[in-house]
Design an enzyme around this catalytic site. Structure first.
Site, short mmCIF file in Angstrom:
data_model
loop_
_atom_site.label_atom_id
_atom_site.label_comp_id
_atom_site.label_asym_id
_atom_site.label_seq_id
_atom_site.Cartn_x
_atom_site.Cartn_y
_atom_site.Cartn_z
N ASP A 105 50.04 39.24 44.16
CA ASP A 105 50.43 39.50 45.30
C ASP A 105 51.38 38.29 46.00
OD1 ASP A 105 47.24 39.12 46.43
OD2 ASP A 105 48.66 37.70 46.31
N HIS A 120 48.58 36.31 35.74
CA HIS A 120 48.94 37.64 35.45
C HIS A 120 49.95 38.13 36.01
CE1 HIS A 120 44.09 38.19 35.12
NE2 HIS A 120 44.53 37.48 34.14
N1 APR Z 1 35.78 37.48 50.30
C1 APR Z 1 35.44 36.82 49.01
N2 APR Z 1 35.18 37.38 47.98
C2 APR Z 1 35.42 38.77 48.08
C3 APR Z 1 35.90 39.57 49.22
C4 APR Z 1 36.03 38.76 50.19
N3 APR Z 1 36.69 39.13 51.49
N4 APR Z 1 35.80 40.84 48.77
C5 APR Z 1 35.54 40.81 47.53
N5 APR Z 1 35.41 39.73 47.23
C6 APR Z 1 34.75 39.36 45.78
C7 APR Z 1 34.04 40.70 45.06
O1 APR Z 1 32.67 40.33 45.16
C8 APR Z 1 34.50 40.11 43.35
O2 APR Z 1 33.40 39.12 43.11
O3 APR Z 1 36.07 39.41 45.06
C9 APR Z 1 35.80 39.68 43.67
C10 APR Z 1 36.72 40.56 43.38
O4 APR Z 1 36.50 40.94 41.88
P1 APR Z 1 37.83 41.90 41.14
O5 APR Z 1 38.09 42.91 41.97
O6 APR Z 1 37.14 42.06 39.70
O7 APR Z 1 38.94 40.91 41.04
P2 APR Z 1 39.31 39.86 39.98
O8 APR Z 1 38.08 38.89 39.70
O9 APR Z 1 40.69 39.15 40.55
O10 APR Z 1 39.96 40.40 38.79
C11 APR Z 1 40.66 39.78 37.46
O11 APR Z 1 41.12 41.97 36.50
O12 APR Z 1 42.00 44.18 36.48
C12 APR Z 1 42.08 42.69 36.22
O13 APR Z 1 44.45 41.77 36.27
C13 APR Z 1 43.37 42.16 37.07
O14 APR Z 1 43.89 39.97 37.84
C14 APR Z 1 42.61 40.97 37.74
C15 APR Z 1 41.54 40.53 37.08
#
Ligand code: APR
Length: 247
Positions: A105, A120
């Site tokens: 982003d 990514h």
């Molecule tokens: N503050 C802190 N943590 C948060 C919040 C918040 N407001 N909201 C959600 N989270 C946490 C969730 O509990 C989870 O552990 O952030 C994490 C988000 O996890 P994912 O949605 O799996 O995102 P991410 O770990 O970045 O995914 C990794 O997966 O699909 C691929 O390429 C995509 O870069 C992405 C990768």
């Protein structure tokens, strides 16, 4: 979470020789960007198989409107939140060497972070799959789907990593090399479920470093890797931690 953990985490960052942040979708949730997993996650509403490089190549008319809806329409309006600003402030004050992010982003850069490794890729660029030219997303019209290359009229692909696509090898090598030299890693908003990015905190840990984790819920890091687990929203916890580090 005890204040004890917060104070100890702040001291670890304060005394770090080389600290990095490792971030994921959770740091941008308070900017209005949905996470991928968990409640409201993108993958709970859309089939990740459609964001496979080969599926996209075969079905651009189907996938591009989804890309526009999920990524371009949302991220176009997103602004950095206090968590992004806090990490940028740590860097400015010489307490953070870099942000290694899985996010596409661009909000770390918008917040003022200067050394950002985008594991990514980024939504801010596109590449033509026919002439291989790169373009700033801002210079491409998304009125017509799929958008066509301004140079050759070919098929444009956002410059972020699709499934079954390899990650940018230069970013991987630079980020892992920096992780090996780091003695503190601050995890914010990621469960580390996607490799090889998810290995960054383990590299720091294996090199004897201290791991601080800010997350909304416990993750795979919490019991095995994190020395300090600070539970809460990134937009609240990061500024709290940064305030103690810089006090
Ligand atoms: N503050 C802190 N943590 C948060 C919040 C918040 N407001 N909201 C959600 N989270 C946490 C969730 O509990 C989870 O552990 O952030 C994490 C988000 O996890 P994912 O949605 O799996 O995102 P991410 O770990 O970045 O995914 C990794 O997966 O699909 C691929 O390429 C995509 O870069 C992405 C990768």
């Amino acid at each position: 979470m005890s204040n004890h953990a917060l104070e100890n985490a702040a001291n670890a960052l304060k005394n770090a020789r080389c600290a990095i942040a490792f971030t994921g979708a959770g740091i941008s949730v308070e900017s209005g960007v949905p996470p991928f997993r968990g409640p409201g996650g993108v993958w709970t509403r859309h089939d990740p198989g459609k964001f496979d490089k080969y599926y996209f190549r075969r079905n651009p008319e189907e996938v591009w409107p989804l890309l526009k809806e999920i990524f371009f329409d949302t991220l176009g309006k997103a602004k950095p939140n206090p968590a992004h600003m806090g990490l940028a402030k740590l860097e400015t004050r010489g307490k953070l060497a870099a942000v290694i992010t899985q996010n596409i982003d661009g909000l770390h850069q918008s917040a003022g972070s200067r050394t950002v490794y985008e594991y990514h890729g980024s939504i801010r660029r596109m590449q033509c799959l026919d002439c291989f030219e790169y373009f700033d997303t801002s210079s491409v019209s998304l009125e017509k789907m799929p958008p066509s290359c301004p140079r050759c009229g070919g098929l444009l692909k956002p410059d972020f990593v699709f499934f079954s696509e390899s990650i940018p090898i230069d970013v991987h090598e630079e980020a892992t090399s920096l992780a090996r030299q780091s003695d503190v890693c601050l995890i914010v908003g990621t469960g580390g479920e996607v490799m090889p990015a998810g290995r960054i905190p383990h590299i720091v840990k294996n090199a004897g470093g201290i791991i601080i984790e800010i997350n909304l819920h416990e993750t795979g890091y919490s019991y095995t890797t994190s020395d300090y687990y600070l539970e809460g929203k990134a937009g609240i916890m990061v500024p709290k931690l940064v305030g103690l580090v810089l006090s």
